[in-house]
Design a protein around this motif. Structure first.
Motif, PDB file in Angstrom:
ATOM      1  N   GLU A 154       0.821  -1.201   0.000  1.00  0.00           N
ATOM      2  CA  GLU A 154       0.000   0.000   0.000  1.00  0.00           C
ATOM      3  C   GLU A 154       0.863   1.263   0.000  1.00  0.00           C
ATOM      4  OE1 GLU A 154      -3.828   0.827   2.545  1.00  0.00           O
ATOM      5  OE2 GLU A 154      -2.054   0.772   3.773  1.00  0.00           O
ATOM      6  N   SER A 155       1.138   1.813  -1.173  1.00  0.00           N
ATOM      7  CA  SER A 155       1.978   3.013  -1.149  1.00  0.00           C
ATOM      8  C   SER A 155       1.362   4.199  -1.869  1.00  0.00           C
ATOM      9  CB  SER A 155       3.373   2.718  -1.707  1.00  0.00           C
ATOM     10  OG  SER A 155       3.370   1.601  -2.533  1.00  0.00           O
ATOM     11  N   GLU A 156       0.120   4.074  -2.297  1.00  0.00           N
ATOM     12  CA  GLU A 156      -0.536   5.226  -2.900  1.00  0.00           C
ATOM     13  C   GLU A 156      -0.656   6.333  -1.859  1.00  0.00           C
ATOM     14  OE1 GLU A 156      -1.631   5.657  -5.954  1.00  0.00           O
ATOM     15  OE2 GLU A 156      -2.761   7.498  -5.670  1.00  0.00           O
ATOM     16  N   PRO A 157      -0.098   7.525  -2.127  1.00  0.00           N
ATOM     17  CA  PRO A 157      -0.192   8.572  -1.112  1.00  0.00           C
ATOM     18  C   PRO A 157      -1.640   8.803  -0.668  1.00  0.00           C
ATOM     19  CG  PRO A 157       1.333   9.229  -2.799  1.00  0.00           C
ATOM     20  CD  PRO A 157       0.728   7.937  -3.256  1.00  0.00           C
ATOM     21  N   GLY A 158      -1.826   8.844   0.638  1.00  0.00           N
ATOM     22  CA  GLY A 158      -3.154   9.066   1.194  1.00  0.00           C
ATOM     23  C   GLY A 158      -3.858   7.798   1.604  1.00  0.00           C
ATOM     24  N   THR A 159      -3.300   6.636   1.266  1.00  0.00           N
ATOM     25  CA  THR A 159      -3.982   5.369   1.553  1.00  0.00           C
ATOM     26  C   THR A 159      -3.347   4.703   2.763  1.00  0.00           C
ATOM     27  OG1 THR A 159      -4.140   5.166  -0.826  1.00  0.00           O
ATOM     28  CG2 THR A 159      -4.861   3.291   0.456  1.00  0.00           C
ATOM     29  N   PHE A 160      -4.171   4.308   3.732  1.00  0.00           N
ATOM     30  CA  PHE A 160      -3.623   3.617   4.902  1.00  0.00           C
ATOM     31  C   PHE A 160      -4.624   2.642   5.481  1.00  0.00           C
ATOM     32  CE2 PHE A 160      -5.989   6.692   7.467  1.00  0.00           C
ATOM     33  CZ  PHE A 160      -5.981   7.805   6.649  1.00  0.00           C
ATOM     34  N   ARG A 192      -3.121  -0.973   6.161  1.00  0.00           N
ATOM     35  CA  ARG A 192      -2.255  -0.975   7.340  1.00  0.00           C
ATOM     36  C   ARG A 192      -3.063  -1.276   8.594  1.00  0.00           C
ATOM     37  NH1 ARG A 192      -1.702   4.329   9.344  1.00  0.00           N
ATOM     38  NH2 ARG A 192      -3.143   3.500  10.864  1.00  0.00           N
ATOM     39  N   TYR A 242       2.770  -9.780  -0.401  1.00  0.00           N
ATOM     40  CA  TYR A 242       3.870  -8.834  -0.635  1.00  0.00           C
ATOM     41  C   TYR A 242       3.563  -7.572   0.165  1.00  0.00           C
ATOM     42  CZ  TYR A 242       7.408  -6.087  -3.082  1.00  0.00           C
ATOM     43  OH  TYR A 242       8.509  -5.318  -3.382  1.00  0.00           O
ATOM     44  N   ARG A 279       4.767  -3.983   1.997  1.00  0.00           N
ATOM     45  CA  ARG A 279       5.817  -2.985   1.799  1.00  0.00           C
ATOM     46  C   ARG A 279       6.787  -3.006   2.975  1.00  0.00           C
ATOM     47  NH1 ARG A 279       3.469   3.066   2.258  1.00  0.00           N
ATOM     48  NH2 ARG A 279       5.669   3.408   1.862  1.00  0.00           N
ATOM     49  N   GLY A 280       8.041  -2.768   2.677  1.00  0.00           N
ATOM     50  CA  GLY A 280       9.092  -2.901   3.676  1.00  0.00           C
ATOM     51  C   GLY A 280       8.949  -1.966   4.864  1.00  0.00           C
ATOM     52  N   GLU A 281       8.250  -0.840   4.660  1.00  0.00           N
ATOM     53  CA  GLU A 281       8.123   0.128   5.749  1.00  0.00           C
ATOM     54  C   GLU A 281       7.165  -0.360   6.831  1.00  0.00           C
ATOM     55  OE1 GLU A 281       7.840   0.719   2.589  1.00  0.00           O
ATOM     56  OE2 GLU A 281       8.937   2.506   1.984  1.00  0.00           O
ATOM     57  N   TYR A 282       6.259  -1.277   6.477  1.00  0.00           N
ATOM     58  CA  TYR A 282       5.274  -1.780   7.445  1.00  0.00           C
ATOM     59  C   TYR A 282       5.906  -2.883   8.290  1.00  0.00           C
ATOM     60  CZ  TYR A 282       1.253   0.599   5.224  1.00  0.00           C
ATOM     61  OH  TYR A 282       0.352   1.512   4.753  1.00  0.00           O
ATOM     62  N   CYS A 315       6.174  -1.098  -6.969  1.00  0.00           N
ATOM     63  CA  CYS A 315       5.895  -2.489  -6.646  1.00  0.00           C
ATOM     64  C   CYS A 315       4.450  -2.699  -6.232  1.00  0.00           C
ATOM     65  CB  CYS A 315       6.836  -2.994  -5.562  1.00  0.00           C
ATOM     66  SG  CYS A 315       8.518  -3.061  -6.146  1.00  0.00           S
TER      67      CYS A 315
END
Lengths: 436, 215
Positions: free
Chosen positions: A82-88, A91, A120, A122-125, A169
């Motif tokens: 989930e990396s679309e800005p504004g989307t969480f 998470r 898959y 994201r590495g930040e999570y 990705c």
């Protein structure tokens, strides 16, 4: 109050553990699905009308039905990048109810006849990945994953794969390349992943929220799920509201709820004394809408008709304290940074758009630059392997078109500051007493 | 504007071949006999390789493991991963340079990623980033970056500090972050995302139940 399916009592302590999830009826949908035939499960997904929650909005059941039949390795991949800005939304869902996703994946794998599955993330999570890892171990221990699940013919492995920070990705073919251990460059489509995806095998890729909805569809029955929401956009949707609102967060809404209700009633509306200037209805990649569009019903078709899109369901609200050009530049810089560089229109288009927008600030630009920016956006759209370039071109083109007056004002002011032009008339932003 | 002569140096991207001797043949798969690999790194990479149908899929997990050990994707780290995975260092360099979370040069131990994407910047993230940079005062122990959307716009402006999401941040928090990290304490615990409850009124069944029970 709208119905809560995914977020029902999401803050219950211990929901991330198997014990609490099972006590709440977790994994009963899986038992039920395994008693049905694969075709019946698939039929339920088709009947539900569930559309992909990741951005494209493609019918999930149809996508699952595209996988070829036969004995071979088939893959199910959950897109948690989930990396679309504004989307969480994903998470919060993964962090608080990881077993809902796992259960949905096992059922979806059964429907699609997949035997290997991957998440898959994201590495930040990092926190969410740790929680999922623990949940997967618990589910495997309890026999919900592995060989002959619950005594049925279904065998499924599940691997959690951590990414390493690349927006591209989240694009399905970029994700597959990344999962294969390569640079995350998108692939040419067709062949679509349903035919040749991961390791060149048939692959079903779905978003976290889509897969997490699957157990509820089995529980309620596809036709009953389809009664929620509108005819073409069924069910509930997690909406992430952020930006200049008083109470940002994730809200579960029934599709078709007016946007005004979401932004004002749920997210608290703009701060006192502020007005909404424009808003992104579906993440930073969606064309912007104006305050007069707030009464639109929030569903796939209505937003598409209004010239925008529901996308990932991320509403970003921008109020009148922010110059449009700042948002445009921020956005363009993001896409420039994240462009993988494979296709020329996107790589060069994002790069030059940033440079042209920066010229607006330094006073080197003239209003003609706005025409060039608009034409560059036109030339990016539809000319690349994936839609990353389009994702910049659509909102940027819409911003330049809708706020052209403000852009021109900005150019005049910057030219004056640089000693190149006559003093401009005061802008709307300055009249409002804000300035930048 | 043009402090770099665009074509004078012969390349549009100065420095792309800095570390490379273009006359040399590219490195092959490292020889296990001459490449010592720490046993815990080796077992971690081998475990990752066993998880996938194609061992190459383990490239990113393996690089994560090596980076954790070495602090960055140093030539030595890449060599070790390449040795265990039987790949060339060149392949791994190509992968590592694609992703934002792999460092091709040494960085500070403490990762402070401040989200400065659109939702956070609407709430003043750029000022928070600058405040943290000021508070750290050039300490090489801190790796402070402005990062693209970290997926936590509900706690904007936010930062990921050694992997922990904290927010909403204020300018005054900058000092606290640096102090907490120096003291080895959990950073801004009360603002950690683990503590955040859903703001959706319809999702709060147990919360209202708790309150009812208390009343």
């Amino acid at each position: 109050m709208s119905q809560h399916i995914l977020f029902d009592d999401i803050d219950e302590p211990g929901l991330a553990t198997l014990q609490v999830y099972e006590r709440r009826g977790g994994y009963s949908s899986l038992r039920r699905a395994l008693q049905m035939s694969r075709e019946e499960v698939l039929q339920n997904l088709l009947d539900s009308g569930l559309r992909g929650r990741g951005g494209a909005g493609f019918a999930m059941g149809r996508k699952a039905s595209f996988l070829p039949k036969g004995t071979m390795d088939k893959y199910l991949v959950c897109n948690a990048d989930e990396s679309e800005p504004g989307t969480f939304k994903d998470r919060e869902l993964m962090q608080k109810s990881p077993h809902m996703l796992i259960e949905g994946m096992v059922i979806a794998a059964y429907a699609a006849d997949a035997n290997r599955s991957f998440i898959y993330i994201r590495g930040e999570y990092e926190l969410q990945a740790d929680i999922l890892e623990a949940a997967i171990a618990q589910a495997r221990e309890a026999g919900y994953l592995g060989e002959r699940i619950l005594g049925s013919e279904l065998s499924l492995s599940l691997v959690l794969h951590r990414g390493a920070g690349a927006y591209i990705c989240g694009e399905e073919t970029g994700l597959l390349d990344s999962l294969e251990g390569k640079r995350g460059n998108p692939r040419l489509k067709p062949p679509f992943p349903a035919n040749q995806g991961l390791y060149q095998g048939p692959t079903l890729i779905n978003n976290v929220e889509t897969l997490a909805t699957v157990p509820h569809i089995i529980r309620m029955g596809g036709e009953n799920y389809a009664k929620i929401g509108t005819e073409s956009s069924t069910g509930t949707k997690l909406v992430s509201v952020s930006g200049n609102v008083q109470s940002p967060g994730n809200f579960e809404i029934t599709l078709g709820t007016p946007a005004r209700e979401i932004i004002y009633d749920l997210a608290g509306g703009p701060f006192p004394g502020r007005e909404i200037r424009f808003w992104f209805p579906g993440g930073s990649s969606s064309p912007v809408l104006l305050p007069e569009d707030l009464d639109l019903a929030y569903d796939f078709n209505t937003l598409a008709q209004a010239g925008s899109m529901l996308g990932s369901g991320a509403i970003i609200v921008v109020d009148d304290s922010v110059p449009v050009i700042d948002v445009a530049l921020k956005l363009a810089k993001f896409y420039k940074h994240e462009s993988c560089g494979k296709c020329t229109p996107c790589r060069e288009g994002t790069n030059w758009t940033v440079k042209m927008l920066e010229r607006l600030e330094t006073g080197e630009a003239t209003p003609m630059d706005l025409d060039i920016i608009a034409s560059v956006q036109q030339q990016i759209m539809g000319n690349c392997l994936c839609v990353l370039g389009d994702a910049m071109a659509m909102p940027l083109g819409s911003m330049v078109a809708r706020f052209r007056g403000e852009f021109e004002q900005h150019i005049e002011e910057a030219r004056f500051r640089a000693g190149l032009g006559a003093p401009p008339e005061p802008s709307e932003v300055e009249i409002a007493g804000v300035g930048n | 504007m043009s402090d770099v002569a665009r074509f004078g140096h012969g390349s549009r991207i100065p420095g792309w071949d800095d570390a490379v001797d273009l006359t040399k043949a590219p490195a092959g798969v490292p020889d296990p006999a001459t490449t010592p690999v720490p046993p815990e790194l080796r077992s971690e990479i081998e475990a990752a390789m066993a998880k996938y149908p194609d061992f190459r899929s383990a490239a990113i997990p393996a690089l994560h493991a090596a980076q954790k050990l070495h602090g960055w994707c140093s030539p030595e780290a890449l060599e070790q991963v390449a040795c265990v995975m039987r790949l060339t260092p060149g392949y791994l360099t190509a992968v590592a340079t694609f992703y934002d979370m792999f460092y091709m040069e040494p960085v500070g131990r403490h990762r402070i990623f401040v989200c400065t994407n659109i939702s956070c910047s609407l709430r003043g993230a750029d000022a928070v980033h600058d405040a943290i940079v000021d508070a750290a005062a050039g300490d090489p122990d801190f790796n402070i970056r402005s990062f693209e959307c970290l997926g936590a716009c509900d706690i904007a402006p936010m930062a990921s500090i050694d992997g922990e999401y904290v927010g909403p941040l204020e300018l005054a928090d900058a000092e606290r972050i640096v102090e907490d990290l120096r003291a080895g304490r959990p950073v801004l615990e009360e603002k950690n995302i683990r503590r955040r409850r859903s703001v959706d009124p319809g999702a709060r069944r147990s919360a209202t139940r708790d309150e009812d029970a208390r009343a």
